[in-house]
Scaffold this motif. Structure first.
Motif, PDB file in Angstrom:
ATOM      1  N   ALA A 169       0.834  -1.203   0.000  1.00 33.03           N
ATOM      2  CA  ALA A 169       0.000   0.000   0.000  1.00 33.03           C
ATOM      3  C   ALA A 169       0.870   1.256   0.000  1.00 33.03           C
ATOM      4  O   ALA A 169       2.076   1.209   0.264  1.00 33.03           O
ATOM      5  CB  ALA A 169      -0.919  -0.003   1.217  1.00 33.03           C
ATOM      6  N   SER A 170       0.240   2.388  -0.271  1.00 33.06           N
ATOM      7  CA  SER A 170       0.929   3.680  -0.220  1.00 33.06           C
ATOM      8  C   SER A 170       0.738   4.268   1.180  1.00 33.06           C
ATOM      9  O   SER A 170      -0.388   4.542   1.594  1.00 33.06           O
ATOM     10  CB  SER A 170       0.357   4.621  -1.283  1.00 33.06           C
ATOM     11  OG  SER A 170       0.981   5.901  -1.198  1.00 33.06           O
ATOM     12  N   TYR A 171       1.828   4.442   1.899  1.00 30.48           N
ATOM     13  CA  TYR A 171       1.740   4.967   3.263  1.00 30.48           C
ATOM     14  C   TYR A 171       3.054   5.651   3.619  1.00 30.48           C
ATOM     15  O   TYR A 171       4.075   5.504   2.929  1.00 30.48           O
ATOM     16  CB  TYR A 171       1.449   3.841   4.267  1.00 30.48           C
ATOM     17  CG  TYR A 171       2.482   2.749   4.304  1.00 30.48           C
ATOM     18  CD1 TYR A 171       3.645   2.871   5.078  1.00 30.48           C
ATOM     19  CD2 TYR A 171       2.322   1.578   3.558  1.00 30.48           C
ATOM     20  CE1 TYR A 171       4.604   1.878   5.099  1.00 30.48           C
ATOM     21  CE2 TYR A 171       3.280   0.576   3.588  1.00 30.48           C
ATOM     22  CZ  TYR A 171       4.411   0.727   4.359  1.00 30.48           C
ATOM     23  OH  TYR A 171       5.374  -0.261   4.378  1.00 30.48           O
ATOM     24  N   SER A 172       3.043   6.381   4.715  1.00 31.75           N
ATOM     25  CA  SER A 172       4.261   7.015   5.216  1.00 31.75           C
ATOM     26  C   SER A 172       4.174   7.116   6.734  1.00 31.75           C
ATOM     27  O   SER A 172       3.077   7.242   7.288  1.00 31.75           O
ATOM     28  CB  SER A 172       4.460   8.411   4.607  1.00 31.75           C
ATOM     29  OG  SER A 172       3.410   9.279   4.998  1.00 31.75           O
ATOM     30  N   ALA A 188      -2.116   7.034   5.517  1.00 33.54           N
ATOM     31  CA  ALA A 188      -2.515   6.269   4.333  1.00 33.54           C
ATOM     32  C   ALA A 188      -3.904   6.734   3.909  1.00 33.54           C
ATOM     33  O   ALA A 188      -4.568   7.500   4.631  1.00 33.54           O
ATOM     34  CB  ALA A 188      -2.515   4.777   4.634  1.00 33.54           C
ATOM     35  N   SER A 189      -4.348   6.263   2.773  1.00 33.11           N
ATOM     36  CA  SER A 189      -5.654   6.682   2.248  1.00 33.11           C
ATOM     37  C   SER A 189      -6.785   6.020   3.031  1.00 33.11           C
ATOM     38  O   SER A 189      -6.616   4.940   3.623  1.00 33.11           O
ATOM     39  CB  SER A 189      -5.775   6.295   0.768  1.00 33.11           C
ATOM     40  OG  SER A 189      -4.751   6.900   0.009  1.00 33.11           O
ATOM     41  N   TYR A 190      -7.958   6.672   3.024  1.00 30.89           N
ATOM     42  CA  TYR A 190      -9.148   6.073   3.612  1.00 30.89           C
ATOM     43  C   TYR A 190      -9.361   4.676   3.034  1.00 30.89           C
ATOM     44  O   TYR A 190      -9.223   4.458   1.822  1.00 30.89           O
ATOM     45  CB  TYR A 190     -10.385   6.919   3.307  1.00 30.89           C
ATOM     46  CG  TYR A 190     -10.537   8.153   4.152  1.00 30.89           C
ATOM     47  CD1 TYR A 190     -10.932   8.073   5.480  1.00 30.89           C
ATOM     48  CD2 TYR A 190     -10.315   9.427   3.608  1.00 30.89           C
ATOM     49  CE1 TYR A 190     -11.095   9.214   6.255  1.00 30.89           C
ATOM     50  CE2 TYR A 190     -10.470  10.573   4.370  1.00 30.89           C
ATOM     51  CZ  TYR A 190     -10.861  10.461   5.698  1.00 30.89           C
ATOM     52  OH  TYR A 190     -11.009  11.583   6.476  1.00 30.89           O
ATOM     53  N   GLY A 229      -1.236 -10.365  10.034  1.00 30.82           N
ATOM     54  CA  GLY A 229      -1.663 -10.056   8.678  1.00 30.82           C
ATOM     55  C   GLY A 229      -3.161 -10.121   8.461  1.00 30.82           C
ATOM     56  O   GLY A 229      -3.645  -9.757   7.385  1.00 30.82           O
ATOM     57  N   GLN A 230      -3.926 -10.560   9.445  1.00 29.48           N
ATOM     58  CA  GLN A 230      -5.391 -10.646   9.313  1.00 29.48           C
ATOM     59  C   GLN A 230      -6.006  -9.251   9.367  1.00 29.48           C
ATOM     60  O   GLN A 230      -5.684  -8.442  10.237  1.00 29.48           O
ATOM     61  CB  GLN A 230      -5.958 -11.506  10.440  1.00 29.48           C
ATOM     62  CG  GLN A 230      -7.477 -11.632  10.422  1.00 29.48           C
ATOM     63  CD  GLN A 230      -7.991 -12.511  11.548  1.00 29.48           C
ATOM     64  OE1 GLN A 230      -7.264 -13.369  12.072  1.00 29.48           O
ATOM     65  NE2 GLN A 230      -9.231 -12.311  11.943  1.00 29.48           N
ATOM     66  N   THR A 231      -6.907  -8.956   8.438  1.00 28.99           N
ATOM     67  CA  THR A 231      -7.561  -7.642   8.405  1.00 28.99           C
ATOM     68  C   THR A 231      -8.501  -7.484   9.595  1.00 28.99           C
ATOM     69  O   THR A 231      -9.338  -8.346   9.864  1.00 28.99           O
ATOM     70  CB  THR A 231      -8.352  -7.455   7.095  1.00 28.99           C
ATOM     71  OG1 THR A 231      -7.445  -7.511   5.986  1.00 28.99           O
ATOM     72  CG2 THR A 231      -9.075  -6.114   7.081  1.00 28.99           C
ATOM     73  N   ILE A 232      -8.339  -6.378  10.321  1.00 24.97           N
ATOM     74  CA  ILE A 232      -9.189  -6.105  11.483  1.00 24.97           C
ATOM     75  C   ILE A 232     -10.004  -4.827  11.313  1.00 24.97           C
ATOM     76  O   ILE A 232     -10.936  -4.572  12.070  1.00 24.97           O
ATOM     77  CB  ILE A 232      -8.346  -6.017  12.775  1.00 24.97           C
ATOM     78  CG1 ILE A 232      -7.296  -4.913  12.648  1.00 24.97           C
ATOM     79  CG2 ILE A 232      -7.689  -7.354  13.078  1.00 24.97           C
ATOM     80  CD1 ILE A 232      -6.498  -4.678  13.930  1.00 24.97           C
ATOM     81  N   GLY A 233      -9.645  -4.009  10.326  1.00 25.10           N
ATOM     82  CA  GLY A 233     -10.376  -2.761  10.086  1.00 25.10           C
ATOM     83  C   GLY A 233      -9.751  -2.001   8.930  1.00 25.10           C
ATOM     84  O   GLY A 233      -8.969  -2.569   8.151  1.00 25.10           O
ATOM     85  N   TRP A 234     -10.082  -0.689   8.839  1.00 22.81           N
ATOM     86  CA  TRP A 234      -9.597   0.129   7.730  1.00 22.81           C
ATOM     87  C   TRP A 234      -9.197   1.517   8.224  1.00 22.81           C
ATOM     88  O   TRP A 234      -9.774   2.032   9.200  1.00 22.81           O
ATOM     89  CB  TRP A 234     -10.690   0.251   6.665  1.00 22.81           C
ATOM     90  CG  TRP A 234     -10.964  -1.065   6.000  1.00 22.81           C
ATOM     91  CD1 TRP A 234     -10.363  -1.568   4.889  1.00 22.81           C
ATOM     92  CD2 TRP A 234     -11.888  -2.062   6.446  1.00 22.81           C
ATOM     93  NE1 TRP A 234     -10.844  -2.822   4.610  1.00 22.81           N
ATOM     94  CE2 TRP A 234     -11.791  -3.158   5.545  1.00 22.81           C
ATOM     95  CE3 TRP A 234     -12.790  -2.147   7.504  1.00 22.81           C
ATOM     96  CZ2 TRP A 234     -12.555  -4.310   5.678  1.00 22.81           C
ATOM     97  CZ3 TRP A 234     -13.550  -3.303   7.643  1.00 22.81           C
ATOM     98  CH2 TRP A 234     -13.429  -4.356   6.731  1.00 22.81           C
ATOM     99  N   VAL A 235      -8.217   2.094   7.550  1.00 23.87           N
ATOM    100  CA  VAL A 235      -7.715   3.421   7.929  1.00 23.87           C
ATOM    101  C   VAL A 235      -8.827   4.458   7.815  1.00 23.87           C
ATOM    102  O   VAL A 235      -9.597   4.469   6.852  1.00 23.87           O
ATOM    103  CB  VAL A 235      -6.521   3.824   7.040  1.00 23.87           C
ATOM    104  CG1 VAL A 235      -6.140   5.287   7.261  1.00 23.87           C
ATOM    105  CG2 VAL A 235      -5.328   2.913   7.292  1.00 23.87           C
ATOM    106  N   GLY A 236      -8.907   5.330   8.816  1.00 25.61           N
ATOM    107  CA  GLY A 236      -9.911   6.388   8.802  1.00 25.61           C
ATOM    108  C   GLY A 236      -9.407   7.624   9.517  1.00 25.61           C
ATOM    109  O   GLY A 236      -8.191   7.832   9.673  1.00 25.61           O
ATOM    110  N   SER A 237     -10.352   8.467   9.965  1.00 28.04           N
ATOM    111  CA  SER A 237     -10.004   9.690  10.705  1.00 28.04           C
ATOM    112  C   SER A 237     -11.012   9.907  11.824  1.00 28.04           C
ATOM    113  O   SER A 237     -11.461  11.027  12.072  1.00 28.04           O
ATOM    114  CB  SER A 237      -9.977  10.905   9.768  1.00 28.04           C
ATOM    115  OG  SER A 237     -11.255  11.085   9.155  1.00 28.04           O
TER     116      SER A 237
END
Length: 361
Positions: free
Chosen positions: A212-215, A239-241, A297-305
Motif C-alpha cells: 500500500a501507499s503509506y508514510s 494512508a488513504s481512507y 496479517g489478518q484484516t481487522i479494520g480500515w484506515v480512517g479519521s
C-alpha cells in the motif's frame, strides 16, 4: 488420669514422632513422576547454547510430562508459565532466579511455607507440614524451587486443588494471584495455545499491507493538546481512507469500540503480554468480535479519521492509523515506542515477499 483421655494424647505424640522421623531419615520421590530423568535437567550453560526452537521444544516436553501426570491440559500449564515469564521480564530484580526453561516463580515463604523456619527447605515432607507449595516433580527426593519439573509440578498440584474444569482453572488462578488482570491474561494465553497447539506463535506483520501507499516516522512522545496536554503514545502511519489495517501478531481481541481520543479502535493482547492499540479506524471487520483470536496479517479494520469527539466524529485530521503498544507489568500498563518494531516488521515482510518472488522464478 482416665484411660480414655490418655489414648488421644499418645496418638498425637506418636504422629509427631513419626513425622519427625520421616523428616530426619528420608524423603520419598514423587510417586506420580517416578525416578529422576537426567534428560530433563537443563543447565544455564546449555540454555545459552540452545536455539529458540530448541528452547520451545524442551518446554513443550516438560508441559506434556506434567499434563500426562496431572491431566491438566498442557496449554493451561504453558499459559501460566508464559504469564510468569512476562512478569519476570517486567520485574527482573523482584523475581530473580537462576536461568532455567520455566518462568514460574515462587518466593521462599510460598515455596517452603510461611512459618517454616528453614526458608531454603527442599524436603517435600517438611514443606508439606508447613503448607508450602513446593513438591518433588523430578523424582530425586528434593523439592527444588529452581528445578523445572519441581516448579511445574508444584504449580500443577496447586491448580488440581480446585478441580479440572475451565471454571475451576479460573478460580484457582484468582486464589493464587488475587488479580483479575492476571486471570484474564492467562485465560487468553491458554486460548491461543489451545487453538494453535504450538508454543511458537511469534510471527508478526506490518499493520498495513507493505504494497500500500503509506508514510510514517517516529512520533512517539511528541505533544498532543486535544483533551488536555499529553504525549503521543504511538506511531502515526498515514494512508488513504479504506486502506486495510492488519493484526501485527497472534493475539486475542481484548477491546473493540469507540474511544473519544482514538475513535473507532481495537485492542489486541499478544503472548508477550503486550497490548496492541489500533485507533482512528474508518470501521471494523464485521466478523471480528471481542474475545476472537487473530493472526498476523489478518484484516481487522480500515484506515480512517475517527475520534476527538463523541461516537461517530470523523475528519478532524488527515486519515491515518495510530498504532500504539503497551506492556503489562501485572498491576499497570505503560507505553513504549513502537517505531523500531514497525521498521523491523516492515523490513522482514518485504524480505519475505522478495524471497518468495525469487523462489517462484
Amino acid at each position: 488420669m482416665k484411660k480414655s483421655e490418655f489414648k488421644p494424647k499418645k496418638a498425637r505424640r506418636l504422629l509427631i514422632s513419626a513425622t519427625a522421623a520421616a523428616i530426619l531419615f528420608g524423603t520419598a520421590a514423587c510417586p506420580a513422576l517416578g525416578s529422576p530423568d537426567p534428560e530433563s535437567a537443563t543447565t544455564a550453560e546449555s540454555l545459552d547454547k540452545m536455539s529458540r526452537e530448541d528452547v520451545l521444544a524442551s518446554r513443550k516436553k516438560l508441559y506434556d510430562k506434567i499434563a500426562a501426570t496431572t491431566r491438566i491440559p498442557w496449554y493451561r500449564i504453558a499459559a501460566v508459565d508464559q504469564y510468569e515469564h512476562t512478569l519476570t521480564k517486567a520485574h527482573p530484580k523482584d523475581r530473580s532466579h537462576p536461568k532455567r526453561l520455566t518462568g514460574i516463580y515462587m518466593n521462599e515463604p510460598v515455596w517452603s511455607g510461611m512459618f517454616n523456619p528453614d526458608r531454603n527447605d527442599s524436603n517435600p515432607r517438611s514443606i508439606s507440614i508447613f503448607n508450602g507449595y513446593g513438591k518433588d516433580g523430578s523424582g530425586d527426593g528434593r523439592a527444588d524451587m529452581n528445578d523445572d519439573m519441581d516448579v511445574l509440578y508444584s504449580m500443577a498440584s496447586y491448580l488440581l486443588r480446585h478441580g479440572q474444569s475451565e471454571d475451576d482453572f479460573g478460580i484457582a488462578l484468582w486464589e493464587y494471584y488475587h488479580n483479575g488482570r492476571s486471570v484474564q491474561r492467562i485465560l487468553q494465553f491458554s486460548k491461543l495455545y489451545e487453538k494453535f497447539q504450538t508454543l511458537d506463535l511469534s510471527g508478526h506483520a506490518f499493520p498495513l499491507p507493505v504494497s500500500a501507499s503509506y508514510s510514517y516516522r517516529d512520533t512517539w512522545g511528541s505533544g498532543r493538546s486535544w483533551g488536555g496536554y499529553r504525549i503521543h503514545e504511538g506511531t502515526d502511519i498515514f494512508a488513504s481512507y479504506g486502506t486495510p489495517v492488519r493484526s501485527t501478531c497472534y493475539g486475542i481481541v481484548e477491546l473493540k469500540g469507540w474511544n473519544p481520543f482514538g475513535g473507532w479502535r481495537i485492542g489486541i493482547r499478544d503472548l508477550d503480554n503486550r497490548y496492541h492499540y489500533y485507533a482512528h479506524l474508518q470501521g471494523f471487520e464485521k466478523s471480528l468480535n471481542q474475545g476472537d483470536i487473530v493472526t498476523p496479517g489478518q484484516t481487522i479494520g480500515w484506515v480512517g479519521s475517527s475520534g476527538y469527539g463523541k461516537p461517530g466524529t470523523q475528519g478532524k485530521f488527515p486519515p491515518h492509523l495510530h498504532y500504539g503498544i503497551y506492556r503489562d507489568s501485572g498491576l499497570a500498563e505503560w507505553s513504549f515506542d513502537p517505531y523500531p518494531l514497525l521498521r523491523h516488521w516492515e523490513a522482514e515482510e518485504r524480505k519475505a515477499i522478495k524471497a518468495k518472488r525469487k523462489a517462484g522464478r
